[in-house]
Structures are given as structure tokens and as C-alpha cells.
Design an enzyme around this catalytic site. Structure first.
Site, PDB file in Angstrom:
ATOM      1  N   LEU A  32     -27.608  26.035  10.666  1.00 36.56           N
ATOM      2  CA  LEU A  32     -26.915  26.342  11.917  1.00 36.56           C
ATOM      3  C   LEU A  32     -26.153  27.643  11.720  1.00 36.56           C
ATOM      4  CD1 LEU A  32     -25.391  22.890  13.000  1.00 36.56           C
ATOM      5  CD2 LEU A  32     -27.137  24.180  14.228  1.00 36.56           C
ATOM      6  N   ASP A  33     -26.222  28.539  12.707  1.00 38.56           N
ATOM      7  CA  ASP A  33     -25.458  29.785  12.638  1.00 38.56           C
ATOM      8  C   ASP A  33     -23.968  29.476  12.551  1.00 38.56           C
ATOM      9  OD1 ASP A  33     -27.781  31.245  12.899  1.00 38.56           O
ATOM     10  OD2 ASP A  33     -27.625  31.400  15.071  1.00 38.56           O
ATOM     11  N   PRO A  34     -23.169  30.412  12.012  1.00 37.67           N
ATOM     12  CA  PRO A  34     -21.715  30.183  11.975  1.00 37.67           C
ATOM     13  C   PRO A  34     -21.129  29.829  13.338  1.00 37.67           C
ATOM     14  CG  PRO A  34     -22.280  32.056  10.614  1.00 37.67           C
ATOM     15  CD  PRO A  34     -23.553  31.648  11.321  1.00 37.67           C
ATOM     16  N   ALA A  56     -22.514  28.164  15.685  1.00 33.83           N
ATOM     17  CA  ALA A  56     -22.965  26.846  16.135  1.00 33.83           C
ATOM     18  C   ALA A  56     -22.219  25.713  15.444  1.00 33.83           C
ATOM     19  CB  ALA A  56     -24.461  26.703  15.889  1.00 33.83           C
TER      20      ALA A  56
END
Length: 335
Positions: free
Chosen positions: A72-74, A76
Site C-alpha cells: 500500500l502506498d504511504p 493509503a
């Protein structure tokens, strides 16, 4: 609940990741706990680790394997599946499984990363966009579709990452290939309009960065329109329209690209300001008995334990270990 003398297990469990830290940072912090836990590691291996001091490097990796099933992206938050021991061999199925997301789109602004962590590439009109207009455009993004990954992504072309072409002004050797993905469902969950506090990113593309991007895209069908549209109301203080989408998608789907492309489809621009993975395979933020889904361990449980694990209970288990046991899927005993 079992006592701490039980045979260590291999398992899968999910963490409710918060927005901010990277997925790798989350897993690394959990590893500090797992490598000293009788839930996952044999007693004799823990004692060896204590004699050698704090486990790190190759020794820590050999003590027990740990990994995650889909970054997950930061920006998200939401479901982050973690595998321990033999559980790491099961992680591939979570990369390929159906996932559910909730994401907030903000109109009128396009960024290099397609989300609020990036820099503003252009602004565009947004006041003409109604809920009905968005709903009319959404069918083209449902079902089996061809989706182009963002040019500002880590995917490689001829050995070089796409974002390197864009940042260094190197023309793409060929168009970015579209990938087949499946959008099982896509709906508007909430129409916020201007009733929100979201703002465009403060970071903006410089003239040099825009020029580099144009050079990278020279001769290629534009994915990113670099020039601002003159009729965009740059001095209007009214917050741009925001709305929340809910979707079920196949593995490999770029949620940010759906929002970006939807912005184009309604004659505007858009980027992601919140992104939540609400379900990944059989793990969910809000599990239900009907589908036998499993819940997530709050990140705060691990964060607290890394600072101070506290004292074990009468059965020898720490609070964070109890939290995992309540939600884990046992894959087998630790070898």
C-alpha cells in the site's frame, strides 16, 4: 486460548495500516516482535537470538520469514496482509485476488503521481461536473478494461523505470502498454461536493519539469496533459468538488489511474486524496460472518508493543500476540 508452550506456527494475518508509513516500515516493525515471539519461533531459536543480541540482518531472516501480500502506498490505509513462516508462500494469492477500495477523488487538479502526495501538473475546470455526469462516464471503467499504468510509476521499460524517463526528459522508446484488468464494480459512495477540507498539493511542476515530461511523451499518446487550461478558475476560493468511489477490482488494477482517467472522461482533471483498501481476499476491515472473512489487527497494537510489549498474561502471551491469534489463519507449524 493456547498456552505459550505450544508449537510455533506459520500464519497469515492482516494489519489495519494507517496512512503515512510505508508498507515496508510496517512489516519491519512487526518483524522485531515476530522474531522474538514463541507464537512463531522455537524456544531454542529465541534463546540463540538473545545470546547474539538484537536479531538483525541474515540471522533475523533465518529465524523466521515474514512478508506482505501487496504494498500500500504511504498515502493509503487499510488491509495489509502479512505472512509469517510458511505463510509467506501463500502471499502470491493475495496479489492476484479481488480487492475492494474506497477512494476520494478531488476534481480540477492533476498530479504527477495521480494522488495528493505528488506535484501539481495542471489545473482544469471542474464546476461543470455533476454527479450525473460522473455516473454517465463510469460504465466505460467497469468490467474487463485495458488500463495504462501511470508514467510516474516504478514499472520498467527497457531496463529503466518509467518515472526516470519522465523526470529526466528521455523520450519513451514506445507507448506504455495497456494491461487487462477487471473492475467488478464501481460506484459513487458519497458525493461531497465542496463540503470538505481537501486542498490541491502545494508542490507544483516547474517549467523545467513540464518540459522534461513533454520530451518523455514526445510522439506518444499523452497520458498527462501538461498545460493548464486557461478557463480554469485559478483564483476561485471555492473548494473543488470531491466524491468518494467504492470499487471491487482484480489484482494489478491502479485505483489512482481510474480516478485520473475518470477526471479526463468528464472534461476535467482529478487526483486521489484518500485511499483505503477495505478488503483483500478473505481479510477485511469490516469482516462479516456470511463470507467467513477475517478482521485486521489495528496497527496501534504493534506500535505500542514495539515501544513496550508489557507483561505476558497467565498463559504466557503478550497482548499483541493475543490480538494476532484472534484473527490469524494458521498455515502450519513452524519448521
Amino acid at each position: 486460548m493456547p498456552k505459550a508452550t505450544r508449537q510455533p506456527v506459520s500464519a497469515l494475518f492482516a494489519v489495519a495500516k494507517p496512512s503515512g508509513p510505508t508498507s515496508m516500515a510496517i512489516v519491519n516493525d512487526i518483524k522485531k516482535l515476530v522474531t522474538r515471539s514463541r507464537l512463531f519461533v522455537k524456544e531454542q531459536d529465541i534463546e540463540k537470538a538473545k545470546k547474539k543480541g538484537k536479531p538483525r540482518g541474515k540471522y533475523a531472516r533465518d529465524t523466521v520469514k515474514i512478508g506482505q501480500g501487496g504494498t500500500l502506498d504511504p498515502l493509503a490505509d487499510g488491509v495489509l496482509v502479512v505472512g509469517v513462516g510458511k505463510g509467506t508462500k501463500k502471499l502470491q494469492e493475495f496479489l492476484d485476488c479481488v480487492k475492494e477500495y474506497r477512494t476520494t477523488a478531488l476534481l480540477g487538479c492533476e498530479t504527477d503521481s495521480f494522488d495528493s502526495e505528488g506535484a501539481v501538473v495542471r489545473v482544469a475546470p471542474w464546476k461543470h461536473v455533476t454527479r450525473e455526469k460522473v455516473e454517465e462516464a463510469m460504465p466505460q471503467f467497469r468490467g474487463e478494461i485495458q488500463q495504462k499504468p501511470p508514467i510516474f510509476s516504478a514499472l520498467k521499460m527497457d531496463g529503466r523505470r518509467l518515472y526516470d524517463y519522465a523526470r529526466e526528459g528521455i523520450p519513451l522508446p514506445r507507448p506504455i502498454e495497456a494491461r487487462p484488468v477487471t473492475v467488478h464494480s464501481l460506484d459513487i459512495l458519497e458525493w461531497k461536493g465542496s463540503d470538505h477540507s481537501y486542498k490541491y498539493p502545494e508542490k507544483k511542476f516547474t517549467a523545467e519539469q513540464k518540459d522534461a515530461l513533454q520530451k518523455a511523451l514526445h510522439g506518444i499518446e499523452d497520458q498527462v496533459i501538461v498545460a493548464d487550461e486557461p478557463e480554469a478558475a485559478a483564483e476561485d476560493d471555492t473548494p473543488a468538488t470531491a466524491f468518494v468511489l467504492q470499487m471491487r477490482v482484480s489484482g494489478g488494477t491502479y485505483v489512482r489511474s481510474i480516478v485520473h482517467d475518470l477526471g479526463h472522461a468528464v472534461g476535467s482533471a482529478a487526483h486521489v486524496v484518500t485511499l483505503t483498501r477495505s478488503r483483500q481476499g478473505r481479510f477485511a476491515l469490516e469482516p462479516t460472518a456470511e463470507d467467513n472473512s477475517l478482521g485486521c489487527v489495528p496497527w496501534e497494537v504493534f506500535e505500542k508493543a514495539v515501544e513496550d510489549p508489557g507483561e505476558p498474561d497467565a498463559d504466557g502471551w503478550y497482548e499483541w500476540e493475543r490480538a494476532i491469534m484472534e484473527k490469524m489463519e494458521v498455515v502450519g507449524e513452524h519448521e
